[in-house]
Write an enzyme that holds these catalytic residues in place. Structure first.
Site, PDB file in Angstrom:
ATOM      1  N   PHE A 132      44.061  34.937  39.832  1.00 12.44           N
ATOM      2  CA  PHE A 132      44.669  34.251  38.566  1.00 12.44           C
ATOM      3  C   PHE A 132      45.329  35.134  37.581  1.00 12.44           C
ATOM      4  O   PHE A 132      44.745  35.593  36.787  1.00 12.44           O
ATOM      5  CB  PHE A 132      43.786  33.190  38.271  1.00 12.44           C
ATOM      6  CG  PHE A 132      42.803  32.602  39.543  1.00 12.44           C
ATOM      7  CD1 PHE A 132      41.543  32.690  39.609  1.00 12.44           C
ATOM      8  CD2 PHE A 132      43.535  31.882  40.547  1.00 12.44           C
ATOM      9  CE1 PHE A 132      40.830  32.453  40.601  1.00 12.44           C
ATOM     10  CE2 PHE A 132      42.928  31.364  41.777  1.00 12.44           C
ATOM     11  CZ  PHE A 132      41.607  31.684  41.597  1.00 12.44           C
ATOM     12  N   ASP A 192      46.129  35.681  34.611  1.00 10.90           N
ATOM     13  CA  ASP A 192      45.732  35.354  33.049  1.00 10.90           C
ATOM     14  C   ASP A 192      45.951  36.351  32.145  1.00 10.90           C
ATOM     15  O   ASP A 192      46.772  37.474  32.501  1.00 10.90           O
ATOM     16  CB  ASP A 192      44.520  34.859  33.164  1.00 10.90           C
ATOM     17  CG  ASP A 192      43.484  36.022  33.093  1.00 10.90           C
ATOM     18  OD1 ASP A 192      42.470  35.901  32.384  1.00 10.90           O
ATOM     19  OD2 ASP A 192      43.575  36.722  33.912  1.00 10.90           O
ATOM     20  N   ASP A 247      37.892  37.688  41.492  1.00 10.74           N
ATOM     21  CA  ASP A 247      38.637  37.546  40.184  1.00 10.74           C
ATOM     22  C   ASP A 247      37.737  36.836  39.351  1.00 10.74           C
ATOM     23  O   ASP A 247      37.529  37.188  38.034  1.00 10.74           O
ATOM     24  CB  ASP A 247      39.816  36.706  40.435  1.00 10.74           C
ATOM     25  CG  ASP A 247      40.282  35.808  39.169  1.00 10.74           C
ATOM     26  OD1 ASP A 247      39.380  35.095  38.470  1.00 10.74           O
ATOM     27  OD2 ASP A 247      41.485  36.365  38.577  1.00 10.74           O
ATOM     28  N   ASP A 300      34.274  36.999  34.569  1.00  5.02           N
ATOM     29  CA  ASP A 300      32.991  36.952  33.817  1.00  5.02           C
ATOM     30  C   ASP A 300      32.355  38.115  33.281  1.00  5.02           C
ATOM     31  O   ASP A 300      31.938  38.298  32.194  1.00  5.02           O
ATOM     32  CB  ASP A 300      32.021  36.397  34.831  1.00  5.02           C
ATOM     33  CG  ASP A 300      32.108  34.946  35.397  1.00  5.02           C
ATOM     34  OD1 ASP A 300      31.500  34.403  36.363  1.00  5.02           O
ATOM     35  OD2 ASP A 300      32.692  34.084  34.680  1.00  5.02           O
TER      36      ASP A 300
END
Ligand SMILES: Nc1nc2c(c(CN[C@H]3C=C[C@H](O)[C@@H]3O)cn2[C@@H]2O[C@H](COP(=O)(O)O)[C@@H](O)[C@H]2O)c(=O)[nH]1
Length: 397
Positions: A298, A300, A369, A374
């Site tokens: 993703f 980001d 991902d 995390d």
């Protein structure tokens, strides 16, 4: 069929799929994201991937993920993420306006209401899952949401605010509420996402516009509930991503790149919605997708940051300077598209490395991902960030 009931024909399709019956539509589509990421990677001049570092990262990440037994269960282990079982009869999930009854046309107390409420929560979460970075230098002055005795920042501040709103009886996950211009106002959004510092969550007006638009599309096409949108994808992850990109402008995360005829598809929030469903329901029920491995990383502002800090992704000197000095990079600019698309490609290369050296590894781009995200958040919490993330303000991520 009432406005909100799931379409019985689609339910039948889903049941056949879940019973492992032959897939009625074996020509599942592609999202086009990976192909576009490859195109940008091949044409990028300000962002490059360091293959040696990707090989080293693959070994380290695989070992760490195995040691932590990282799986879809790690998603639910986060304190604020919804647990379908715990969502049954949760306050705030009643249909807006009638004061009672569960979502998606389910009868009161129907065991599905927990799942329907969870799908609605995740859909709302990923409608609003963007742009939480703060320009404040002092961390304690960043906007933060106080909930369950803790201060939540970034992505978690949004999730905490949604939980807090439901606890307060505000039906923030109900599409009827999103469309009610008297009840769901900018003032109400400011209350729902109120910060315990003097900085407000960014882009609140844009977040309200996303809810309004999604409410309108759900009303027109999906009987007012995202459950019907999930069912319409008939168990295809790529199909669900494409439905989101097709029907919802606020999910259509695609951008022109260097005069290319077709825009480059990134579709970050559409993809993370599918991934969150898959992780939350552990690949079963409303999280069952036969082509889940088509979902990419993703794109980001956090995962590029950790890829850069691991040496996997590196930047041209002007781009490096812009990021290090905290200069905002415009949404849709060539630099930004290169950063996002090359991150997608970089994670795919790391994933390929892991699968080559460990054919039995149960890992895909989603888990890789999630683990990278995390990890960078743990580094942030312990002051171990070595490079800043890039700063772009947009509704896309
Ligand atoms: N690539 C990627 N981006 C992610 C997430 C998540 C949260 N996912 C949860 C689900 C499973 C994981 O274990 C996480 O617990 C948020 N974001 C994005 O980061 C930014 C927020 O950053 P900060 O302001 O520092 O909180 C913002 O663009 C947001 O959209 C992710 O997983 N992957």
């Amino acid at each position: 069929m009432s406005d909100d009931e799931a379409d019985p024909e689609l339910l039948e399709l889903l049941r056949q799929h879940l019973q492992g019956k032959p897939n009625l539509r074996n020509d599942d589509p592609d999202t086009g994201v990976l192909e576009d990421a490859r195109y940008v990677y091949d044409n990028a001049i300000d962002v490059a991937v360091q293959m040696r570092a990707c090989k080293d990262a693959a070994a380290v990440l695989h070992a760490q993920m195995r040691a932590k037994e990282y799986s879809t269960a790690s998603w639910g282990a986060h304190e604020l993420h919804p647990d379908p079982a715990a969502m049954q009869g949760s306050n705030g999930f009643r249909r807006h306006g009638d004061g009672g009854g569960a979502d998606a046309g389910e009868d009161e107390g129907d065991e599905e209401s927990g799942d329907a409420a969870t799908v609605a929560f995740i859909f709302t979460m990923d409608l609003l899952n963007f742009s939480f970075w703060s320009a404040r230098k002092e961390p304690e002055r960043r906007f933060a949401v106080e909930y369950r005795g803790k201060r939540w920042t970034g992505y978690w501040s949004m999730v905490a605010a949604l939980r807090r709103a439901l606890d307060e009886g505000i039906p923030i996950t109900d599409s009827h509420f999103w469309q009610d211009e008297e009840a769901c106002t900018l003032e109400v959004m400011k209350h729902v996402f109120r910060s315990c510092t003097d900085e407000e969550m960014p882009l609140l007006a844009e977040r309200l516009a996303c809810l309004r638009e999604a409410g309108q599309v759900l009303y027109e096409k999906y009987h007012c509930h995202p459950l019907n949108l999930v069912l319409a994808a008939n168990g295809s992850a790529a199909g669900l991503v494409n439905l989101l990109a097709e029907d919802f402008a606020c999910f259509r995360d695609e951008h022109p790149f260097e005069g290319r005829k077709r825009p480059v598809r990134i579709l970050k929030r559409a993809q993370i919605f599918v991934a969150d469903l898959w992780a939350c329901f552990h690949g079963a029920g409303y999280g069952a997708f036969r082509d889940i491995d088509k979902i990419t990383m993703f794109a980001d502002y956090r995962v590029p940051q950790i890829l850069n800090s691991m040496g996997c992704l590196y930047y041209s000197p002007p781009l490096e300077t812009a990021i290090r000095t905290g200069r905002e990079i415009p949404s849709g600019s060539s630099w930004e598209v290169q950063l996002r698309a090359c991150s997608i490609w970089c994670v795919e290369l790391i994933l390929k490395e892991i699968r080559q050296s460990h054919p039995d590894a149960r890992v895909n781009a989603i888990l890789l991902d999630f683990f990278l995200y995390d990890t960078i958040k743990e580094m942030e919490a312990t002051g171990k960030e070595t490079v800043p993330h890039h700063r772009t303000r947009s509704i896309w991520y």
